[in-house]
Design an enzyme around this catalytic site. Structure first.
Site, PDB file in Angstrom:
ATOM      1  N   HIS A  23      -2.503  -4.489   4.366  1.00  0.00           N
ATOM      2  CA  HIS A  23      -2.506  -6.051   4.110  1.00  0.00           C
ATOM      3  C   HIS A  23      -1.275  -6.683   4.981  1.00  0.00           C
ATOM      4  O   HIS A  23      -0.475  -5.804   5.667  1.00  0.00           O
ATOM      5  CB  HIS A  23      -1.856  -6.354   2.706  1.00  0.00           C
ATOM      6  CG  HIS A  23      -3.024  -6.001   1.634  1.00  0.00           C
ATOM      7  ND1 HIS A  23      -3.555  -7.015   0.969  1.00  0.00           N
ATOM      8  CD2 HIS A  23      -3.398  -4.964   1.114  1.00  0.00           C
ATOM      9  CE1 HIS A  23      -4.434  -6.616   0.103  1.00  0.00           C
ATOM     10  NE2 HIS A  23      -4.398  -5.396   0.286  1.00  0.00           N
TER      11      HIS A  23
ATOM     12  N   ASP B 221      -1.604  -9.930  -4.515  1.00  0.00           N
ATOM     13  CA  ASP B 221      -2.854  -9.530  -4.180  1.00  0.00           C
ATOM     14  C   ASP B 221      -3.930  -9.708  -5.310  1.00  0.00           C
ATOM     15  O   ASP B 221      -3.974  -9.142  -6.340  1.00  0.00           O
ATOM     16  CB  ASP B 221      -3.004  -8.201  -3.862  1.00  0.00           C
ATOM     17  CG  ASP B 221      -4.197  -7.609  -3.458  1.00  0.00           C
ATOM     18  OD1 ASP B 221      -5.209  -8.271  -3.245  1.00  0.00           O
ATOM     19  OD2 ASP B 221      -4.389  -6.268  -3.243  1.00  0.00           O
TER      20      ASP B 221
ATOM     21  N   GLU C 200       1.121  -3.075  -5.364  1.00  0.00           N
ATOM     22  CA  GLU C 200       0.567  -1.402  -4.956  1.00  0.00           C
ATOM     23  C   GLU C 200       1.751  -0.541  -4.397  1.00  0.00           C
ATOM     24  O   GLU C 200       1.774   0.082  -3.504  1.00  0.00           O
ATOM     25  CB  GLU C 200      -0.421  -1.524  -3.925  1.00  0.00           C
ATOM     26  CG  GLU C 200      -1.429  -0.372  -3.894  1.00  0.00           C
ATOM     27  CD  GLU C 200      -2.444  -0.355  -3.248  1.00  0.00           C
ATOM     28  OE1 GLU C 200      -3.314   0.402  -3.278  1.00  0.00           O
ATOM     29  OE2 GLU C 200      -2.818  -1.560  -2.446  1.00  0.00           O
TER      30      GLU C 200
ATOM     31  N   ASN D  56      -7.149  -9.795  -4.782  1.00  0.00           N
ATOM     32  CA  ASN D  56      -8.470  -8.885  -4.599  1.00  0.00           C
ATOM     33  C   ASN D  56      -9.768  -9.918  -4.977  1.00  0.00           C
ATOM     34  O   ASN D  56     -11.073  -9.238  -5.145  1.00  0.00           O
ATOM     35  CB  ASN D  56      -8.497  -7.820  -5.746  1.00  0.00           C
ATOM     36  CG  ASN D  56      -8.020  -6.534  -4.895  1.00  0.00           C
ATOM     37  OD1 ASN D  56      -8.304  -6.186  -3.786  1.00  0.00           O
ATOM     38  ND2 ASN D  56      -7.050  -5.972  -5.699  1.00  0.00           N
TER      39      ASN D  56
ATOM     40  N   ASN E 278       0.813  -1.267   0.035  1.00  0.00           N
ATOM     41  CA  ASN E 278      -0.026  -0.204   0.004  1.00  0.00           C
ATOM     42  C   ASN E 278       0.955   1.340   0.013  1.00  0.00           C
ATOM     43  O   ASN E 278       0.760   2.119   0.775  1.00  0.00           O
ATOM     44  CB  ASN E 278      -0.872   0.208   1.209  1.00  0.00           C
ATOM     45  CG  ASN E 278      -2.158   1.149   1.048  1.00  0.00           C
ATOM     46  OD1 ASN E 278      -2.206   1.510  -0.110  1.00  0.00           O
ATOM     47  ND2 ASN E 278      -2.708   1.356   2.143  1.00  0.00           N
TER      48      ASN E 278
END
Length: 254
Positions: free
Chosen positions: A245, A147, A35, A149, A9
């Site tokens: 995360h 990830d 990310e 999602n 992130n």
């Protein structure tokens, strides 16, 4: 060999929270990051290089958005940026590193905040499963981590009934994930070892969700079935808190 996948992130924000000090302690051979929200030139590379990592970045065209990277103590034979399919490649969501015994992909599947993004997410997912199916003909031993999602099964989300119509747990997304695993001959390595509930990898920043463990399992090490005899462990590392995360760890023995 230790392989860690981590949606950070924002790599710069994570580094400011001690991400590289943590990595020094855990000592992964390979770090797959998602990310990253930065271009390579915007990141202080010294702590990464001081730990002996070769580093490879596939950033999104849009600044401060998406992006994936791979840090490796061993130099890959080659690194492939993207997939060659424009449906998947504009947002920096796929990077692949080839080694002698396997190839490794750091993957960041789109989230879907509205109907247009859901259409894009599903187009990306179907294109990606076709890409992996064809790639396995050339490279049988794949590790596809990152990830996704998507929570695959009710066990992977804290409230499957209330959240059944929320993107990330929609039936159409879950159906794709089942199709992808079966079509491409992959194994969800965490569930291979652990069938227990309340094992999540993402928590909302709202309402103390992480402290209450109201989470979603969105991050996976998907492993070619041909590689599974070498997999020794697949676990979550929820004590690491540089992001919304947590990192996930895969250990292999060759």
């Amino acid at each position: 060999m230790k392989i860690i996948s981590y949606n950070v992130n924002g790599i710069r924000a994570a580094m400011n929270k001690g991400f590289m000090s943590w990595a020094t302690t855990v000592e992964p051979d390979i770090l797959c990051i998602q990310e990253i929200k930065a271009f390579e030139k915007q990141v202080n590379l010294t702590p990464i290089e001081d730990e002996g990592y070769y580093h490879f970045w596939n950033s999104a065209e849009r600044a401060g958005y998406s992006g994936v990277a791979i840090f490796s103590k061993k130099q890959p034979n080659q690194v492939i940026y993207g997939t060659g399919n424009p449906i998947m490649d504009g947002e920096g969501r796929v990077i692949r590193a080839d080694f002698d015994q396997f190839s490794l992909i750091s993957l960041y599947i789109p989230s879907a905040t509205n109907i247009n993004r859901l259409e894009f997410k599903l187009a990306f997912c179907h294109a990606f499963s076709n890409y992996i199916y064809e790639l396995r003909k050339e490279i049988p031993n794949l590790i596809i981590c990152g990830d996704y999602n998507i929570c695959h099964q009710p066990i992977d989300i804290h409230d499957p009934i209330r959240l059944k119509n929320v993107s990330g747990f929609l039936p159409i997304e879950r159906e794709w994930l089942s199709h992808y695993i079966n079509y491409c001959g992959l194994v969800d390595s965490f569930r291979h070892f652990n069938q227990e509930p309340e094992n999540y990898t993402w928590w909302s920043y709202r309402a103390g969700a992480r402290d209450r463990n109201k989470g979603w399992r969105l991050d996976y090490h998907m492993v070619s079935d041909s590689l599974m005899p070498h997999v020794r462990r697949s676990v979550h590392l929820p004590e690491a808190k540089h992001s919304d995360h947590c990192p996930i760890l895969l250990e292999l023995d060759f």
